[in-house]
Motif scaffolding. Structure first.
Motif, PDB file in Angstrom:
ATOM      1  N   GLU A 128      11.276   2.768  -3.267  1.00 42.39           N
ATOM      2  CA  GLU A 128      12.377   1.814  -3.423  1.00 42.39           C
ATOM      3  C   GLU A 128      12.016   0.459  -2.855  1.00 42.39           C
ATOM      4  OE1 GLU A 128      15.773   3.766  -1.716  1.00 42.39           O
ATOM      5  OE2 GLU A 128      16.421   4.488  -3.674  1.00 42.39           O
ATOM      6  N   GLN A 129      10.986   0.453  -2.003  1.00 43.11           N
ATOM      7  CA  GLN A 129      10.485  -0.823  -1.494  1.00 43.11           C
ATOM      8  C   GLN A 129       8.984  -0.646  -1.311  1.00 43.11           C
ATOM      9  OE1 GLN A 129      11.195   1.505   0.694  1.00 43.11           O
ATOM     10  NE2 GLN A 129       9.718   1.206   2.331  1.00 43.11           N
ATOM     11  N   ILE A 130       8.267  -1.767  -1.315  1.00 39.81           N
ATOM     12  CA  ILE A 130       6.815  -1.649  -1.151  1.00 39.81           C
ATOM     13  C   ILE A 130       6.443  -2.193   0.231  1.00 39.81           C
ATOM     14  CG2 ILE A 130       4.558  -2.343  -2.080  1.00 39.81           C
ATOM     15  CD1 ILE A 130       6.202  -0.465  -3.971  1.00 39.81           C
ATOM     16  N   GLY A 180       3.704  10.960  -1.586  1.00 40.40           N
ATOM     17  CA  GLY A 180       3.909   9.815  -2.478  1.00 40.40           C
ATOM     18  C   GLY A 180       3.175   8.579  -2.020  1.00 40.40           C
ATOM     19  N   GLY A 181       3.711   7.410  -2.448  1.00 41.15           N
ATOM     20  CA  GLY A 181       5.081   7.251  -2.904  1.00 41.15           C
ATOM     21  C   GLY A 181       6.105   7.807  -1.920  1.00 41.15           C
ATOM     22  N   THR A 182       7.282   7.929  -2.444  1.00 40.86           N
ATOM     23  CA  THR A 182       8.347   8.546  -1.645  1.00 40.86           C
ATOM     24  C   THR A 182       9.094   9.567  -2.494  1.00 40.86           C
ATOM     25  OG1 THR A 182       8.788   6.219  -1.119  1.00 40.86           O
ATOM     26  CG2 THR A 182       9.935   7.868   0.164  1.00 40.86           C
ATOM     27  N   PRO A 183       8.844  10.842  -2.278  1.00 40.83           N
ATOM     28  CA  PRO A 183       9.552  11.864  -3.048  1.00 40.83           C
ATOM     29  C   PRO A 183      11.070  11.723  -2.943  1.00 40.83           C
ATOM     30  CG  PRO A 183       7.730  12.845  -1.862  1.00 40.83           C
ATOM     31  CD  PRO A 183       7.802  11.422  -1.417  1.00 40.83           C
ATOM     32  N   ASN A 238      -1.104   5.002  -4.376  1.00 39.53           N
ATOM     33  CA  ASN A 238      -0.743   4.845  -5.781  1.00 39.53           C
ATOM     34  C   ASN A 238       0.773   4.996  -5.912  1.00 39.53           C
ATOM     35  OD1 ASN A 238      -1.318   4.423  -8.502  1.00 39.53           O
ATOM     36  ND2 ASN A 238      -1.261   6.616  -8.927  1.00 39.53           N
ATOM     37  N   LYS A 239       1.451   3.848  -5.963  1.00 40.64           N
ATOM     38  CA  LYS A 239       2.921   3.884  -6.009  1.00 40.64           C
ATOM     39  C   LYS A 239       3.432   2.730  -6.863  1.00 40.64           C
ATOM     40  CE  LYS A 239       2.428   0.504  -3.038  1.00 40.64           C
ATOM     41  NZ  LYS A 239       1.092  -0.042  -2.869  1.00 40.64           N
ATOM     42  N   PHE A 240       4.659   2.898  -7.338  1.00 42.71           N
ATOM     43  CA  PHE A 240       5.270   1.911  -8.221  1.00 42.71           C
ATOM     44  C   PHE A 240       6.706   1.684  -7.769  1.00 42.71           C
ATOM     45  CE2 PHE A 240       2.127   4.458 -10.362  1.00 42.71           C
ATOM     46  CZ  PHE A 240       1.295   3.502 -10.918  1.00 42.71           C
ATOM     47  N   HIS A 261       4.259  -3.547   3.360  1.00 36.68           N
ATOM     48  CA  HIS A 261       3.245  -4.610   3.326  1.00 36.68           C
ATOM     49  C   HIS A 261       1.816  -4.117   3.551  1.00 36.68           C
ATOM     50  CE1 HIS A 261       6.716  -6.919   3.057  1.00 36.68           C
ATOM     51  NE2 HIS A 261       6.810  -7.412   4.261  1.00 36.68           N
ATOM     52  N   TYR A 262       1.662  -2.884   4.020  1.00 38.01           N
ATOM     53  CA  TYR A 262       0.325  -2.387   4.354  1.00 38.01           C
ATOM     54  C   TYR A 262      -0.167  -1.346   3.360  1.00 38.01           C
ATOM     55  CZ  TYR A 262       3.444   1.208   6.117  1.00 38.01           C
ATOM     56  OH  TYR A 262       4.435   2.143   6.210  1.00 38.01           O
ATOM     57  N   CYS A 263       0.658  -1.019   2.358  1.00 40.96           N
ATOM     58  CA  CYS A 263       0.407   0.219   1.612  1.00 40.96           C
ATOM     59  C   CYS A 263      -0.515   0.034   0.410  1.00 40.96           C
ATOM     60  CB  CYS A 263       1.741   0.786   1.138  1.00 40.96           C
ATOM     61  SG  CYS A 263       1.527   2.273   0.174  1.00 40.96           S
ATOM     62  N   ASP A 264      -1.554   0.866   0.333  1.00 36.26           N
ATOM     63  CA  ASP A 264      -2.419   0.820  -0.853  1.00 36.26           C
ATOM     64  C   ASP A 264      -2.411   2.164  -1.595  1.00 36.26           C
ATOM     65  OD1 ASP A 264      -3.972   2.402   0.836  1.00 36.26           O
ATOM     66  OD2 ASP A 264      -5.846   1.609   0.015  1.00 36.26           O
TER      67      ASP A 264
HETATM   68  S1  SF4 Z   1       4.150   4.966  -0.337  1.00 33.75           S
HETATM   69 FE1  SF4 Z   1       5.151   4.935   1.676  1.00 33.75          FE
HETATM   70  S2  SF4 Z   1       4.041   3.315   2.756  1.00 33.75           S
HETATM   71 FE2  SF4 Z   1       3.617   3.023   0.572  1.00 33.75          FE
HETATM   72  S3  SF4 Z   1       5.133   1.586  -0.156  1.00 33.75           S
HETATM   73 FE3  SF4 Z   1       5.961   3.611  -0.507  1.00 33.75          FE
HETATM   74  S4  SF4 Z   1       7.178   4.049   1.325  1.00 33.75           S
HETATM   75 FE4  SF4 Z   1       5.849   2.317   1.837  1.00 33.75          FE
END
Ligand code: SF4
Length: 381
Positions: A13-15, A62-65, A22-24, A17-20
């Protein structure tokens, strides 16, 4: 056969700032199509007999399940129960964001047999959480843990981060002390790594990211190791601490270099000496699943025996027990000393490695310089 299954839910739901990973960004994504594709991938894995009753752990990450709606989560759980062999599963983990843990979603998870929650907390200073792009706050973490307990979840893990921009040592100590007051069963503590293609990376390139010094970061790591020990959490991996009996069985599969199967966009699998990676873009993953009748891997890499032995070393050395000499001999038919004699000697001499009759393991100094040791075991055999 894989003893662990990983299921990737690549929506957030939010991205942060440190995350690499695989998420959308969740909005407008074909979530239901994705869940359907996951189901087809599970059916195919069962047809191909890569999973059977040896399956011990399931980890939904995830991501965030928990960015899925309760209905979507329910659909996912139904797919899992209808396709995967659940009879021997002892650990079923779902990664969660604290502000998404409603009673409704928690009930879906509980009813589906999820018995471990891994909650992304990172810090307990609301200003710091905001700075790293998280949407929850300290209060929501307490509420989430309370709700989970009220429904009977008895194995809760929280993730924490140090080395964050502007984070003071005192703030890290405060985060740890609040974390201990939660009395969860497991904690992970990761240092921030500024990865390419992240908000922090761009800020760093512009000279606008003020990070703690290397010495401060090392001090934060030593602090977490000492404090965890003092509060009854034993360290069993470089970044992981648990009450006795609550070590993550799923993650130990990775560190023991055992077989696992990954479902979803960008997920990895390791089976019979072959590492596979699924397509990362959502659309491509879904298309491939339909086109290939349930598979979506874009790379397949058969490891040589040498590569397997190297991986055995640098994964095994992440654990505090270290690499078992017997296990190594049983798996590869060679003594670890025959294969890595000079490297072991050198690391012992430097005081980074130690050995007992049964294991090779990192010293305290080696734990602070882990990457240097792992590097020594790569591409040498
Ligand atoms: S995967 Fe986790 S760390 Fe990455 S953007 Fe989503 S909530 Fe944030």
């Amino acid at each position: 056969m894989a003893e662990a299954a990983y299921i990737h839910i690549p929506f957030c739901e939010q991205i942060c700032h440190y995350c690499d990973f695989n998420k959308f960004f969740l909005q407008n994504q074909p979530v239901d199509d994705y869940l359907q594709a996951l189901r087809l991938e599970m059916i195919k894995a069962m047809e191909d007999q890569v999973l059977n009753e040896e399956l011990k752990t399931i980890f939904i990450g995830g991501g965030t399940p928990t960015s899925l709606s309760a209905k979507q989560l329910d659909h996912l759980m139904e797919s899992i129960h209808q396709t995967l062999p659940m009879q021997s599963v002892v650990e079923f983990t779902v990664e969660c964001n604290p502000d998404q843990l409603t009673m409704e979603k928690l009930s879906v998870l509980k009813n589906a047999g999820v018995n471990r929650l891994s909650i992304g907390v990172q810090a307990f200073q609301d200003s710091l959480l905001k700075k790293i792009g998280r949407t929850h706050n300290k209060e929501t973490v307490f509420q989430a843990v309370e709700r989970a307990r009220s429904l009977g979840f008895e194995n809760i893990s929280i993730d924490l981060m140090y080395g964050l921009p502007g984070q003071m040592i005192e703030e890290w100590k405060e985060t740890l002390s609040v974390a201990f007051s939660l009395e969860v069963q497991h904690m992970s503590a990761y240092s921030l790594i500024v990865e390419p293609k992240t908000v922090f990376y761009n800020l760093m390139r512009k000279g606008k990211l003020l990070l703690p010094s290397q010495e401060e970061e090392a001090f934060m790591y030593e602090t977490v190791m000492n404090e965890m020990e003092r509060h009854g959490y034993h360290q069993y991996e470089l970044s992981n601490f648990a009450r006795k009996g609550f070590e993550s069985k799923h993650n130990l599969t990775y560190w023991h270099n055992n077989h696992y199967y990954g479902f979803g966009a960008g997920a990895h699998s390791y089976l019979d000496g072959i590492r596979r990676e699924n397509a990362r873009p959502l659309k491509k993953y879904i298309e491939m699943i339909y086109k290939n009748n349930g598979t979506a891997f874009v790379s397949e890499n058969m490891l040589t025996k040498e590569e397997m032995m190297e991986e055995e070393m640098f994964l095994g050395l992440r654990t505090i027990r270290g690499v078992s000499k017997k296990r190594f001999r049983d798996k590869y038919g060679l003594d670890v000393g025959e294969v890595f004699g000079p490297q072991i000697e050198e690391q012992l001499r430097k005081g980074l490695l130690s050995e007992s009759a049964s294991h090779l393991f990192l010293t305290r100094k080696g734990m602070l310089l882990g990457n240097e040791v792992f590097q020594a075991f790569l591409a040498v055999s």
